[in-house]
Design a protein around this motif. Structure first.
Motif, mmCIF file in Angstrom:
data_model
loop_
_atom_site.group_PDB
_atom_site.id
_atom_site.type_symbol
_atom_site.label_atom_id
_atom_site.label_comp_id
_atom_site.label_asym_id
_atom_site.label_seq_id
_atom_site.Cartn_x
_atom_site.Cartn_y
_atom_site.Cartn_z
ATOM 1 N N ASP A 210 0.820 -1.213 0.000
ATOM 2 C CA ASP A 210 0.000 0.000 0.000
ATOM 3 C C ASP A 210 0.854 1.263 0.000
ATOM 4 N N SER A 211 2.073 1.180 0.512
ATOM 5 C CA SER A 211 2.950 2.346 0.541
ATOM 6 C C SER A 211 4.388 1.898 0.301
ATOM 7 N N PRO A 212 5.244 2.780 -0.246
ATOM 8 C CA PRO A 212 6.647 2.415 -0.488
ATOM 9 C C PRO A 212 7.379 1.979 0.769
ATOM 10 N N ALA A 213 7.000 2.513 1.925
ATOM 11 C CA ALA A 213 7.685 2.156 3.171
ATOM 12 C C ALA A 213 7.514 0.691 3.516
ATOM 13 N N GLN A 214 6.502 0.027 2.929
ATOM 14 C CA GLN A 214 6.256 -1.384 3.216
ATOM 15 C C GLN A 214 7.081 -2.308 2.321
ATOM 16 N N GLU A 215 7.753 -1.759 1.334
ATOM 17 C CA GLU A 215 8.656 -2.539 0.486
ATOM 18 C C GLU A 215 9.935 -1.736 0.302
ATOM 19 N N LYS A 216 10.668 -1.640 1.384
ATOM 20 C CA LYS A 216 11.786 -0.701 1.485
ATOM 21 C C LYS A 216 12.876 -0.922 0.451
ATOM 22 N N ASN A 217 13.117 -2.167 0.063
ATOM 23 C CA ASN A 217 14.259 -2.451 -0.819
ATOM 24 C C ASN A 217 13.848 -2.848 -2.228
ATOM 25 N N LYS A 218 12.589 -2.665 -2.564
ATOM 26 C CA LYS A 218 12.124 -3.047 -3.900
ATOM 27 C C LYS A 218 12.460 -1.943 -4.890
ATOM 28 N N GLN A 219 13.273 -2.268 -5.885
ATOM 29 C CA GLN A 219 13.779 -1.266 -6.821
ATOM 30 C C GLN A 219 12.804 -0.969 -7.951
ATOM 31 N N VAL A 220 12.787 0.275 -8.361
ATOM 32 C CA VAL A 220 12.026 0.678 -9.542
ATOM 33 C C VAL A 220 12.767 0.178 -10.778
ATOM 34 N N THR A 221 12.061 -0.568 -11.616
ATOM 35 C CA THR A 221 12.670 -1.094 -12.841
ATOM 36 C C THR A 221 12.002 -0.552 -14.094
ATOM 37 N N GLY A 222 10.858 0.087 -13.922
ATOM 38 C CA GLY A 222 10.153 0.633 -15.072
ATOM 39 C C GLY A 222 9.004 -0.214 -15.551
ATOM 40 N N ASP A 223 8.795 -1.389 -14.908
ATOM 41 C CA ASP A 223 7.704 -2.257 -15.345
ATOM 42 C C ASP A 223 6.459 -2.121 -14.470
ATOM 43 N N GLY A 224 6.483 -1.171 -13.547
ATOM 44 C CA GLY A 224 5.317 -0.925 -12.708
ATOM 45 C C GLY A 224 5.113 -1.915 -11.588
ATOM 46 N N SER A 225 6.175 -2.614 -11.172
ATOM 47 C CA SER A 225 6.040 -3.675 -10.181
ATOM 48 C C SER A 225 6.270 -3.208 -8.746
ATOM 49 N N THR A 226 6.438 -1.905 -8.526
ATOM 50 C CA THR A 226 6.694 -1.421 -7.173
ATOM 51 C C THR A 226 5.631 -0.414 -6.746
ATOM 52 N N SER A 227 5.500 -0.302 -5.427
ATOM 53 C CA SER A 227 4.575 0.687 -4.890
ATOM 54 C C SER A 227 5.043 2.099 -5.230
ATOM 55 N N LEU A 228 6.361 2.293 -5.322
ATOM 56 C CA LEU A 228 6.886 3.619 -5.678
ATOM 57 C C LEU A 228 6.350 4.086 -7.028
ATOM 58 N N GLU A 229 6.326 3.176 -7.987
ATOM 59 C CA GLU A 229 5.873 3.549 -9.322
ATOM 60 C C GLU A 229 4.382 3.872 -9.357
ATOM 61 N N HIS A 230 3.671 3.466 -8.331
ATOM 62 C CA HIS A 230 2.236 3.756 -8.266
ATOM 63 C C HIS A 230 1.930 4.837 -7.230
ATOM 64 N N THR A 231 2.990 5.465 -6.706
ATOM 65 C CA THR A 231 2.812 6.598 -5.807
ATOM 66 C C THR A 231 2.684 7.866 -6.639
ATOM 67 N N ILE A 232 1.604 8.566 -6.463
ATOM 68 C CA ILE A 232 1.350 9.780 -7.239
ATOM 69 C C ILE A 232 1.887 10.989 -6.476
ATOM 70 N N LEU A 233 2.748 11.731 -7.154
ATOM 71 C CA LEU A 233 3.358 12.920 -6.570
ATOM 72 C C LEU A 233 2.689 14.162 -7.159
ATOM 73 N N SER A 234 2.272 15.058 -6.280
ATOM 74 C CA SER A 234 1.643 16.301 -6.735
ATOM 75 C C SER A 234 2.708 17.389 -6.872
ATOM 76 N N TRP A 235 2.834 17.935 -8.072
ATOM 77 C CA TRP A 235 3.786 19.007 -8.345
ATOM 78 C C TRP A 235 3.045 20.352 -8.399
ATOM 79 N N GLU A 236 3.640 21.347 -7.739
ATOM 80 C CA GLU A 236 3.127 22.710 -7.853
ATOM 81 C C GLU A 236 4.309 23.670 -7.796
ATOM 82 N N VAL A 237 4.593 24.297 -8.930
ATOM 83 C CA VAL A 237 5.715 25.234 -9.032
ATOM 84 C C VAL A 237 5.161 26.561 -9.547
ATOM 85 N N THR A 238 5.370 27.604 -8.766
ATOM 86 C CA THR A 238 4.897 28.938 -9.146
ATOM 87 C C THR A 238 6.055 29.932 -9.081
ATOM 88 N N SER A 239 5.847 31.063 -9.710
ATOM 89 C CA SER A 239 6.878 32.121 -9.669
ATOM 90 C C SER A 239 6.202 33.478 -9.779
#
Length: 328
Positions: A210-239
């Motif tokens: 459910d969260s990246p912290a639960q699979e601490k050593n699972k590496q991102v390989t690009g095939d979508g097999s990790t929780s990290l790859e399914h973690t959505i990051l919200s970007w907001e950059v203003t100036s």
């Protein structure tokens, strides 16, 4: 008188025929004994696991079975005390490798594993057969042993579950001439071996946490097999003023993640939701990785902000505001 003469005549004729070889004696042939039929051990999966225990796993799995029994253990009948000089010939149906491969697939499907789902993301369960035999020992009876080594590899052929030996045994006090008991013993030993496998552990690798912290050593390989790859990051950059160009790059102090050159993202104000695709990244090494954001606008001095990726993962956001200073 006539009768006596007839008998004498018949006797003389018989003697004459014997002396001339006209009559011969053919002895009755001794029947060839029919050999006893060879005993047969019929391999069967006699018990099934709990059904649908591992449904809705995120990844499939494929099965690879190899027979690595030593040459002196190739026969299913290993020892028999009633035959000290030579073992009886015992048939086995089907052959061990074919049986294990077919029956394990059926066993796993019953539990809910998705076999051969997607060749690009499937994990691999590697099974090596070390022992598969039954013996008869006086005073003990029939005993069966099934020993296998299992390993699990991810879709990139990386070992995620190391070589683990699983063993199943069964003993039954019975006659050494009754191979029905030998069949029951070896089939029970096989079921016990299957139950010795940590199926929950195998299923763990096929389910995203459910969260990246639960699979601490699972590496991102690009095939979508990790929780990290399914973690959505919200970007907001203003100036201020708006309309500045936004660039970003990765700064890494771990060899697992490579540094990158500056990449253009968009202009301010920039808002987006994005997932991770940073090769080699794990939750554990994310503390050694930073994201540098640069904001540039003609007539203004460029500015940079650096974010620790571990903090960004935990907060699921990257927020940056730049107050641009004129280049005078």
């Amino acid at each position: 008188m006539i009768r006596v003469m007839y008998l004498l005549s018949s006797m003389l004729l018989f003697v004459s025929m014997v002396s001339c070889g006209s009559l011969s004696y053919t002895p009755t042939p001794t029947p060839t004994p029919t050999p006893a039929p060879e005993p047969t051990i019929n391999l069967a999966l006699t018990e099934m696991p709990q059904s649908s225990k591992f449904v809705n796993l995120d990844y499939g799995i494929k099965l690879n079975v190899k027979d690595e029994r030593a040459s002196h253990k190739q026969s299913v009948l290993y020892k028999h005390d009633n035959h000290l000089t030579s073992k009886p010939v015992v048939k086995v149906y089907p052959d061990v490798k074919s049986f294990v491969s077919e029956s394990m697939r059926r066993y796993m499907r019953t539990m809910g594993f998705n076999l051969d789902a997607d060749i690009s993301t499937d994990y691999l369960l590697d099974v090596r057969i070390n022992e598969y035999n039954v013996s008869y020992l006086s005073g003990i009876g029939w005993s069966g042993t099934v020993s296998m080594t299992i390993s699990v590899y991810d879709s990139n052929n990386q070992l995620v579950y190391p070589n683990v030996e699983i063993v199943g045994r069964e003993v039954m006090s019975a006659s050494g001439s009754n191979y029905t008991y030998a069949t029951q013993v070896i089939n029970a030993a096989y079921v016990n071996a299957l139950e010795d496998i940590d199926w929950d552990k195998i299923a763990y690798f096929l389910k995203r946490a459910d969260s990246p912290a639960q699979e601490k050593n699972k590496q991102v390989t690009g095939d979508g097999s990790t929780s990290l790859e399914h973690t959505i990051l919200s970007w907001e950059v203003t100036s201020r003023p708006a309309g500045a160009d936004v660039y970003w790059r990765i700064i890494s102090s771990t060899p697992d993640v490579k540094n990158t050159n500056k990449n253009y993202k968009s202009t301010t104000p920039y808002e987006s939701t994005e997932s991770f695709d940073i090769k080699g990244l794990t939750y554990n090494n994310s503390g050694d990785v930073q994201i540098e954001i640069t904001c540039e606008k003609p007539g203004y001095l460029p500015q940079k902000k650096v974010f620790n990726l571990r903090a960004a993962i935990d907060q699921k956001s990257i927020n940056a505001h730049f107050t641009l200073v004129k280049d005078e």
